[in-house]
Each structure stands twice: as structure tokens, then as C-alpha cells.
Scaffold this motif. Sequence first.
Motif, PDB file in Angstrom:
ATOM      1  N   VAL A  14     -12.897  10.936 -31.259  1.00 48.48           N
ATOM      2  CA  VAL A  14     -12.608  12.251 -31.829  1.00 48.48           C
ATOM      3  C   VAL A  14     -11.101  12.343 -32.034  1.00 48.48           C
ATOM      4  CG1 VAL A  14     -12.645  14.747 -31.466  1.00 48.48           C
ATOM      5  CG2 VAL A  14     -14.591  13.358 -30.749  1.00 48.48           C
ATOM      6  N   PHE A  44      -7.840  14.771 -33.256  1.00 49.71           N
ATOM      7  CA  PHE A  44      -7.343  16.103 -33.563  1.00 49.71           C
ATOM      8  C   PHE A  44      -6.300  15.993 -34.667  1.00 49.71           C
ATOM      9  CE2 PHE A  44      -9.322  17.114 -29.598  1.00 49.71           C
ATOM     10  CZ  PHE A  44      -9.529  18.475 -29.589  1.00 49.71           C
ATOM     11  N   LEU A  99     -14.644  19.345 -37.967  1.00 47.07           N
ATOM     12  CA  LEU A  99     -14.721  20.704 -37.453  1.00 47.07           C
ATOM     13  C   LEU A  99     -13.411  21.387 -37.806  1.00 47.07           C
ATOM     14  CD1 LEU A  99     -16.279  22.807 -35.622  1.00 47.07           C
ATOM     15  CD2 LEU A  99     -14.754  22.042 -33.803  1.00 47.07           C
ATOM     16  N   THR A 150     -11.236  24.807 -37.126  1.00 50.64           N
ATOM     17  CA  THR A 150     -11.190  25.969 -36.248  1.00 50.64           C
ATOM     18  C   THR A 150      -9.753  26.261 -35.829  1.00 50.64           C
ATOM     19  OG1 THR A 150     -12.221  26.962 -34.285  1.00 50.64           O
ATOM     20  CG2 THR A 150     -11.527  24.660 -34.115  1.00 50.64           C
ATOM     21  N   ILE A 180     -10.053  25.932 -28.687  1.00 45.13           N
ATOM     22  CA  ILE A 180     -10.202  24.501 -28.376  1.00 45.13           C
ATOM     23  C   ILE A 180     -10.980  24.333 -27.080  1.00 45.13           C
ATOM     24  CG2 ILE A 180      -8.967  22.411 -27.670  1.00 45.13           C
ATOM     25  CD1 ILE A 180      -6.764  23.139 -29.618  1.00 45.13           C
ATOM     26  N   VAL A 192     -14.621  24.150 -28.834  1.00 42.30           N
ATOM     27  CA  VAL A 192     -14.515  22.745 -29.208  1.00 42.30           C
ATOM     28  C   VAL A 192     -14.873  21.848 -28.018  1.00 42.30           C
ATOM     29  CG1 VAL A 192     -12.988  20.937 -30.074  1.00 42.30           C
ATOM     30  CG2 VAL A 192     -12.752  23.283 -30.934  1.00 42.30           C
ATOM     31  N   THR A 213     -13.618  14.501 -36.478  1.00 42.30           N
ATOM     32  CA  THR A 213     -12.275  15.044 -36.673  1.00 42.30           C
ATOM     33  C   THR A 213     -12.289  16.535 -36.376  1.00 42.30           C
ATOM     34  OG1 THR A 213     -11.809  13.414 -38.411  1.00 42.30           O
ATOM     35  CG2 THR A 213     -10.399  15.371 -38.339  1.00 42.30           C
ATOM     36  N   VAL A 214     -11.263  16.999 -35.668  1.00 44.24           N
ATOM     37  CA  VAL A 214     -11.091  18.429 -35.414  1.00 44.24           C
ATOM     38  C   VAL A 214      -9.792  18.856 -36.101  1.00 44.24           C
ATOM     39  CG1 VAL A 214     -10.858  20.236 -33.683  1.00 44.24           C
ATOM     40  CG2 VAL A 214     -12.228  18.194 -33.181  1.00 44.24           C
TER      41      VAL A 214
END
Length: 898
Positions: free
Chosen positions: A395, A397, A500, A502, A507, A511, A529-530
Amino acid sequence: MLNKTFLPGEAESRLYALWEASGSFSAHPESAAAPFAIMIPPPNVTGTLHIGHALTMTIQDTLIRWRRMQGRDALWQPGTDHAGIATQLVVERSLAEQGISRTELGREAFTDRVWEWKAESGGAITQQLRRLGASPDWQRERFTMDEGLSRAVREVFVTLYREGLIYRDRRLVNWDPSFRSAISDLEVDSREVRGSLWHVSYPVEGSEETITVATTRPETLLGDTAVAVHPEDERYTALVGKYVVLPLTGRRVPIVADTYSDPEKGTGAVKITPAHDFNDFEVGRRHDLPMLTVLDESACVVLDEIADEIREIPGLADPAFVRGLAGLSRDVARKEIVAELERLGHLVKIEPHVSQVPHAERGGAIVEPRLTTQWYCDAGKLAVPAIEAVESGKVSFVPKQWENTFFAWMRDIQPWCISRQLWWGHRIPAWYGPDGEVFVAHDEAQALEQARGHYGRDEVLVRDEDVLDTWFSSGLWPFSTLGWPEKTPELARYYPTDVLVTGFDIIFFWVARMMMMGLHFMDDVPFRTVFIHGLVRDERGQKMSKSKGNGLDPLEVVEEFGADALRFTICALTGQGRDVKLGPKRVEDYRSFITKLWNAARLCEMNGVVPAAGFDPSSVRSSLSRWLVHETGQAVREATAALEACRFDDYAAVSYRFVWNCFCDWFLELAKPVFAGGSEAEAAELRGVTAWALETILRLLQPVVPFVTDTIWSSMGFGPSGGLMSASWPEAVAVSGSEAACAEVGWVIRFITEIRTIRSEMNIPPSRPSPVLLRDASEETVARAGRWQEAIGRLARVSEVGVLQGDLPSGAAQTVVDEATLALPLEGLIDLDAERARLAKELERAEGEILKTEKKLANPDFIARGKPEVVEETRQRLVTQLGERDRLRAALERIGGV
């Protein structure tokens, strides 16, 4: 045929209805295309569209529309959250207007009323999202309380309980005394409150000595179970292990040594009330202190746990006074206690004090730390795989810096209180036997079966009254919405999702919990991916708020400027790692871009530009056409790269520069004479490449400004109405000879730009064309000047371009383009002496403004005490002032004034 002006309101309602009715937003799990999925952060069912929603939804919609055009099977999963506290508050207020209370109705009838409200009024925000142009797959809309998601919640709760990861415990929670429920940290709003700091003396047992403690909450004195001093504080070393006697109650409590006490703060001694303060609770656990509750669920004084220890001590404690406090609200009790302490002589002093006081975000009540038995989830164990997923890169960020925030929260994670004392929500699937034995099951029948096995007979069970924290069900969102616990085709195809989008404030609350739940139940991360966007602030960088009156209603903005203008503004301002400074003026400015595009399309239409079947942009021959094909390809490559990297500001900037500068300001202007009087072959090629470039622009911009682009698309015959969003994403086209073409057209642009700059600086009237003389020019430059003489004359107001062999004429303004010096003789055009004087005066004024700004920025007090947004605005003003000074100096130098 395009209208004179673009009418957003008409286009938006017509096109959106067409898109939705035709299924243009639908995902196709049966297709062979590669999937791409985004989960909408489910807005509260009670909510209305605010500017933060507009930011998040615009970014998601831009991504999803772009991926659809790339041929991906795109799913944007919509839905709303049941919003336990907010929804219950709305319905309770509605009932109160009818003179009905929740308790009068009873739980079942009240829940029925909530469902009725949801059917009639809930979900208004989904209609508002349509106004913004959002394109989720509405046919798949979910609700966190629908039957499928409720089943998923029960399955997760029961599984985690059986694995020992859900349990009951008695701990401190944030307590809303108005709702009489535990609430999450995110539902707590800390506000600065001016109050008092009361200094109270506690007698040390068996001596004349006292210890003075300071408190902002005298009402909690009733629940003190210790006084703490720092173990290295020599003032109190001899007292550690002794006891103090509490004023009012006469109870004796120990003096303990604990590093929580700060010797540099106050008296260095602090009262410890473990049941009413989070820090005190930890001290109490370290020293095994009693946890005495003295405020009930409505924040009124309750004496049950201290009743047996109230003593009468003359001059120190009066049991009658203490018993008289029972049932009083904390505010009234505080006044009574302060007055009694003063009467007894134990109130040392009162100081004004400003502190951060927690308030319930919904309802506004002051939040109490309260010791209660609640259901907890072992977040510490669930956090380990989530931390590893980010550490390993499974993942990512964006921006990467938010990973540090994620790690900080997750590596210091506390047990998660998942129960709420509400009626609206997922009721906890736990039943209690007559002896308090707990039976957790999917339904009552399973619980009764468990009880039968435990007791050896049938017993009457009572179901837990609490419901689950709203974040519990939203933590399952990425897989519960796809049909889990059933192994659906959608679950197999779209999980894990791709991106995602946001805000940073959730978080941890959302998240991280989606990651913990997804990894535990799906054995994979919920997204790759965030993308974390910033806050939306006003144009000066201040946080928007009702009290400041600087908020922005996105629906009002859409009404005034159109959805496209708001969407493009949001994209243009959404840079990584920074907040979005947004106001009506910014939207109005970017609406000009929408207007520019519309007018450019009308100009094309008026010049006979129509789609040319079979047109091959790689076969164009003229320099201008080849230049346009090259610039178009460059714009496509840069825009695609920007979207791949979640650089929405770059995507908007690339699109803006290409459309406004390359296509409108230069290409169309340079093409006008060919449209008007070029040869048939030249005009045909130019019309063909213009149509191709315009179609590419419409495709390029469709993800962010879908309404205006589709209107132009269908009106000019590129495709059917509503069909642009199904068109393919543009690809760059290579054309032979582009290097030479770009060199030539680039030279023309630089030449015209330099002449325009000089004319502007010298205040030469547009009605007075001027000659331009070339000195030290190459043969190619002279030839270019000849080939482009008409455009130079028309766009730069040049009467003729000549070649200069000798010295430059006196009073000529000069500039350089490549190897050649360009001279504009100014004699007869302007009064040189007056112009020098004007520029010198403007330069002097500009330098004076710079000195003032630099002086302000050099003031340490201004930097330290000024509002950050004002300081930043001043710095930006200095940059602008320096640029203006340099421009004026250059202008003076051109005419020998410096």
C-alpha cells in the motif's frame, strides 16, 4: 450548431439524465477488460454536500472517467453510511417537534421511524453528487445498514470474538452526557475555553503540612484516589507513601511517586481521579488505585461508590454537604464545591485559565472521560499486518509523507472501543444469561443453542442493548459492498481496489481500519494506493467555518458558475501535500477557461471545421499543422503522466496551457488567414488537423469538465450526445518533420511575443503599427520573417520587417530572439523623454513598496505572531513586487533610461 454561450444548467441536467439512463456509469464484471475500482468514502445519510465532499468526489470522478476512457472495466462503488449519532439526533429532534420522545416510542418503534426518515429524507446527498457530475455505478448503491452489509458485520463480529480479538473491558471512554453514549475521538471537537484554575490544599495525614494541587474540574475532587508527585522532586520525597485527607469527603488517599507529575508545572503535585481523566486512568492502573465514578451517564453527581467512605471531620468534611450534591449537574456541583472549599479555608487561590475542552461534535455537549464497560477490538494485533503492508510497499500513500502519520498512529494503537449506547446502528450480536454469561452468535437461535449447551437447559436470554461504532461497518466497506461473506464474482474481480481518495483526518479512523479488516478477512490489502488530499480553505488560507462566514456551498457555486468550472478549479488547486485555497473568485477565473474552450469551438465551427472521416494527423505537411500535432501529443503524454501520478494540478495545468495558449492563442490565430484565403489543399489540411486537435482536447478534458466537452462533441458532430465519456482516451501521434516545424513556429511565437512585450512596456497605442529592424539575423531568420510576415503584422502590430546593416537608430527599443537583435524605432511613435520619466517614476514606486514589504517580513514579531495565511500572502506579494521591479528596469534599459 453551438449557441453563442454555454448554458451549464441546461447541459448538466440533460446530459446527466442521459448518462444515468443509458447505464454509462456501470461496471461490467463479465467483460474481458482489466478492472479498475474505487470505493466512495460513504457520506453520512444525513449529510448535505459540502466543499470537502466536492473536492473528494471530483478527484475520484476524474480518475474513474479517465480509466473508463482507457478501456478499463471501471467500478466506482457508491453508498452512504448510516451515521449512528447524527441520524439518531435528526430523528429525535423531529420527534421532539411532535412532542414525542424516543423512550416513549420504545426501541423497535423508534428504529422503524428512523427507517421511515431514511426512505423519505435520507440520501439527499446522493442527488447532490449528481449535480456535481459524479459518475458512480448507482445501480450498485449500498447502505451500511442494508441486509447484505448487516450480515457482513455480524460475521466479522462473531469471528473476531471467537478468535479472542473482540472482548468486553472496563476502561475510560469519551462520553457524551447528552446522548449518554461513548463516542469516538473523531466525534470530539476540542475548543478553547476561558475558565479558571482552582488551587486546593490537601492536609497531609498526621501532620500540619499540606499539599496544594491545581484543577480545572473541582467536581471531580470527590473521586480522587491519590496525589501524584514526581519521584525525583525533592520537595515531596519524604511524603511519598504517606496519605492526604480529601477536603469535603474526609477520605484518605495515598501520595504516590509517578513520572506523570511534572515538577516544573504548577505545584508539582497533581490530584489523581482515575475514573474521570485519561492520564489519571493510566496512573491509577500503574499504582493499582481504586477507580471511583462520581459522575453518572448524564454528568450529574453520583455518590454510590464513595458513600461508605464519607467521613465527618470538623473544619474539613461535612457529610451532609456531600450528600446534598447527589443528583446535581456537574456545573452546579462545581459552584457548590468551590464555595464550600472557600468556606473551609482550603481554596488557596483562583487563576484565570484557558484550556482545550472536548465537546461532542454532534450536539455540542462537553465530553466526559467516563469509566464504563464496553466492547473492544484488539486493534494492536490487527494493526501488525497493516503496518507491514505499508512498510513493504503493498500500500502506497500519496504524498508519501502521510505514511509517517499512519505509522505513528498504528504503532501506538490502543484498544478500539466498538460499542455505542444508541438505538440506531448494528446491534451487537451478544446475549446474556441470568448469571451474566455472554453468548455471541449470528442470531438469537444460535445464542439459545449455545446457552442450552452451557446451562444444560433452556434459559431466557437478554440481548445486548448497545450498537456498534459506525466505523466498524465502514471498515468493512471495500469487501462487504462486493458481497462478502459470499464469494461473489464482483469480490473476486474488484478486490483489492486500486485507489482510495480521502482526507488525512480519517487515516486512522477509516483507512487504517479498512486495512486491518481487509487483511484479516480477505488476506489482502483493500487498496493499492491511498491519495490523501488537503483541507479546503478560503482564498486567504483560513479554515472555513460558519462563525467566520467564509464557507463555500458547492451547490451555490454550481448554480452560479456551473459544475465544470467548480470541478476544473478543484483539480487545478489540488496539489500533493498542500491545502486547497478556494473561493468564488477562483471558480470565476477558471470559468473563463470553460468560456475560452466554448468560444474556440465556435470559431472552429464558423470556419468550416467539421470531423474529417479518415483524417490522418501523421500525414500533415505544413509547419503549423505539424507543430499542432506535436504539441497535442506532448499535452496528451503530460496529462496522462500527471493522472498516473495523481498530480491533478499538473493535469489541469497541462490542459489549460495547451488549450488556452497553444490551441487558442497561437494555432487558431495563425490559422485564420489560411481559413479565410488559403489554397483549397492548405485549408482542407488545416481544417482536418483543427478538427482532430479539438476532438483530442475534448477527450483530454472529459474526465474533469464532462458537460461542456460532451456538448461541444455532439453539437459539432464528433459523436452522439452523451457519448464522449465512452470514447477512448487520446494517444500521442508522431509526425515526421515535427522538429523543424516546432523550431519555425516556436520562432514565430517568440518573435511576436517579444514585440508585443516592448509595445506594452512602451505604451505604444495598438492603432499605431511599428516597423521592426533585424540586425545580425541569419538567412533562415530573414526567410522566416518573410514567410510569416502576415501573422507578424497582424498579431504584433508590425508595419514591416526590415534588415538593418549599420548602427541601430537612436531611441530604438531592443530585444533579442535567437541570434538576431530586434529593434523597434520609437521616434514618432511615443515621447521618449516622457516614457523614460514615467517608467522611472513607476520603478521608484515599485522599489518603495518592496522596501515596505521587506521591512515587514524582517520583523520577527510579524513572523511569529501574524496569522500564517497573512505572512504567506505578504511573501507572495514580495515575489510579485520583485517581478514588477525587474520588468520596469528591463523596459527602461530598452530605451536607455538606466
